[in-house]
Write a protein that holds these residues in place. Structure first.
Motif, PDB file in Angstrom:
ATOM      1  N   GLU A 167       0.821  -1.222   0.000  1.00  0.00           N
ATOM      2  CA  GLU A 167       0.000   0.000   0.000  1.00  0.00           C
ATOM      3  C   GLU A 167       0.859   1.278   0.000  1.00  0.00           C
ATOM      4  O   GLU A 167       0.571   2.226  -0.740  1.00  0.00           O
ATOM      5  CB  GLU A 167      -0.895  -0.046   1.245  1.00  0.00           C
ATOM      6  CG  GLU A 167      -2.010   0.956   1.219  1.00  0.00           C
ATOM      7  CD  GLU A 167      -2.788   0.961   2.529  1.00  0.00           C
ATOM      8  OE1 GLU A 167      -3.283  -0.108   2.934  1.00  0.00           O
ATOM      9  OE2 GLU A 167      -2.890   2.032   3.143  1.00  0.00           O
ATOM     10  N   GLU A 168       1.916   1.289   0.825  1.00  0.00           N
ATOM     11  CA  GLU A 168       2.816   2.445   0.921  1.00  0.00           C
ATOM     12  C   GLU A 168       3.455   2.774  -0.424  1.00  0.00           C
ATOM     13  O   GLU A 168       3.554   3.939  -0.797  1.00  0.00           O
ATOM     14  CB  GLU A 168       3.973   2.137   1.892  1.00  0.00           C
ATOM     15  CG  GLU A 168       3.645   2.242   3.343  1.00  0.00           C
ATOM     16  CD  GLU A 168       3.271   3.669   3.749  1.00  0.00           C
ATOM     17  OE1 GLU A 168       3.852   4.612   3.172  1.00  0.00           O
ATOM     18  OE2 GLU A 168       2.397   3.829   4.603  1.00  0.00           O
ATOM     19  N   SER A 169       3.913   1.729  -1.118  1.00  0.00           N
ATOM     20  CA  SER A 169       4.599   1.955  -2.400  1.00  0.00           C
ATOM     21  C   SER A 169       3.620   2.449  -3.457  1.00  0.00           C
ATOM     22  O   SER A 169       3.965   3.297  -4.281  1.00  0.00           O
ATOM     23  CB  SER A 169       5.257   0.669  -2.899  1.00  0.00           C
ATOM     24  OG  SER A 169       5.960   0.054  -1.866  1.00  0.00           O
ATOM     25  N   VAL A 170       2.397   1.913  -3.419  1.00  0.00           N
ATOM     26  CA  VAL A 170       1.384   2.386  -4.370  1.00  0.00           C
ATOM     27  C   VAL A 170       1.128   3.871  -4.100  1.00  0.00           C
ATOM     28  O   VAL A 170       1.102   4.697  -5.033  1.00  0.00           O
ATOM     29  CB  VAL A 170       0.059   1.582  -4.256  1.00  0.00           C
ATOM     30  CG1 VAL A 170      -0.992   2.115  -5.216  1.00  0.00           C
ATOM     31  CG2 VAL A 170       0.296   0.093  -4.507  1.00  0.00           C
ATOM     32  N   ALA A 171       0.979   4.236  -2.801  1.00  0.00           N
ATOM     33  CA  ALA A 171       0.715   5.627  -2.437  1.00  0.00           C
ATOM     34  C   ALA A 171       1.854   6.538  -2.898  1.00  0.00           C
ATOM     35  O   ALA A 171       1.615   7.656  -3.367  1.00  0.00           O
ATOM     36  CB  ALA A 171       0.498   5.743  -0.932  1.00  0.00           C
ATOM     37  N   ALA A 172       3.094   6.052  -2.775  1.00  0.00           N
ATOM     38  CA  ALA A 172       4.253   6.857  -3.197  1.00  0.00           C
ATOM     39  C   ALA A 172       4.205   7.094  -4.705  1.00  0.00           C
ATOM     40  O   ALA A 172       4.482   8.201  -5.183  1.00  0.00           O
ATOM     41  CB  ALA A 172       5.545   6.148  -2.793  1.00  0.00           C
TER      42      ALA A 172
END
Ligand code: TMP
Length: 210
Positions: A191-196
């Protein structure tokens, strides 16, 4: 008054759009932008009623043409009474699905002619296009598994794998044709990488920052 920006979020079922929209809102607010969040089909009282009709598995027999017209009827109300006034007042609008979903689901999934969708798009949108579209790309099988875990399948989620393979192929075709507007986000990451990736794309394309 500067016109607001329209960002749309697209992808197959279970691609994680809702979570990512929430995260983008938080980030935009920290940049001093307070966007309006809305969705399609829906976004106004009347369009939400059309959405309920479209998603209700009790209407399994609805014809593909009727489905297409209902999607655009909902969109016409949503544009006139929600999206257009917000953009005109300078507000940014984040919309969970828009017309690319019609090309993908009614065009790709149902097999309707793209030229018919184009006609309705011209009539209803009068040239309005999103400033940016984030396409969340995920394998059909993992997306469907996620979506079906969440709740009982609605009228679309109940379609078979082949339907969603056609939806995904149509989305990829749109991304290739409209590369200046559509940013493909790999949704199979944490999720974090998608958000980035989402932030980087919005910053680069709409905020002139990296
Ligand atoms: P959602 O699951 O992202 O809330 O979207 C609702 C469903 O509506 C989804 O299965 C895709 C479908 N849909 C269409 O078939 N055509 C459209 O134009 C739009 C906006 C959504």
């Amino acid at each position: 008054m500067t016109r607001g920006r329209l960002i749309t979020f697209e992808g197959g079922e279970g691609a994680g759009k809702t979570t990512q929209i929430k995260r983008l809102v938080d980030w935009l607010q920290r940049q001093g932008i307070d966007p309006l969040v809305t969705r399609e089909p829906g976004g106004t009282a009347a369009a939400e009623r059309i959405r309920a009709l479209l998603l209700d598995s009790a209407n399994a027999e609805l014809s593909a043409d009727a489905e297409l017209l209902l999607v655009f009827a909902a969109r016409a109300d949503h544009l006139a009474r929600c999206i257009e006034p917000a953009l005109a007042s300078g507000r940014w609008v984040l919309c969970d699905r828009f017309t690319d979903a019609t090309y993908a689901y009614q065009g790709g999934g149902r097999g309707l002619d793209w030229s018919r969708i184009e006609e309705l798009e011209r009539f209803v949108q009068r040239g309005l296009q999103p400033d940016l579209t984030l396409l969340f790309d995920l394998s059909v099988a993992s997306g469907l598994a996620r979506a079906r875990q969440r709740s009982t399948p609605d009228r679309f989620e109940a379609e078979d794998l082949a339907f969603f393979e056609r939806v995904q192929a149509a989305y990829r075709q749109i991304a290739a044709r409209a590369a200046d507007r559509v940013c493909v986000i790999r949704a199979d990451q944490a999720e974090e990488s998608v958000a980035a990736d989402v932030k980087a794309c919005v910053a680069q394309r709409l905020l002139d920052r990296c």
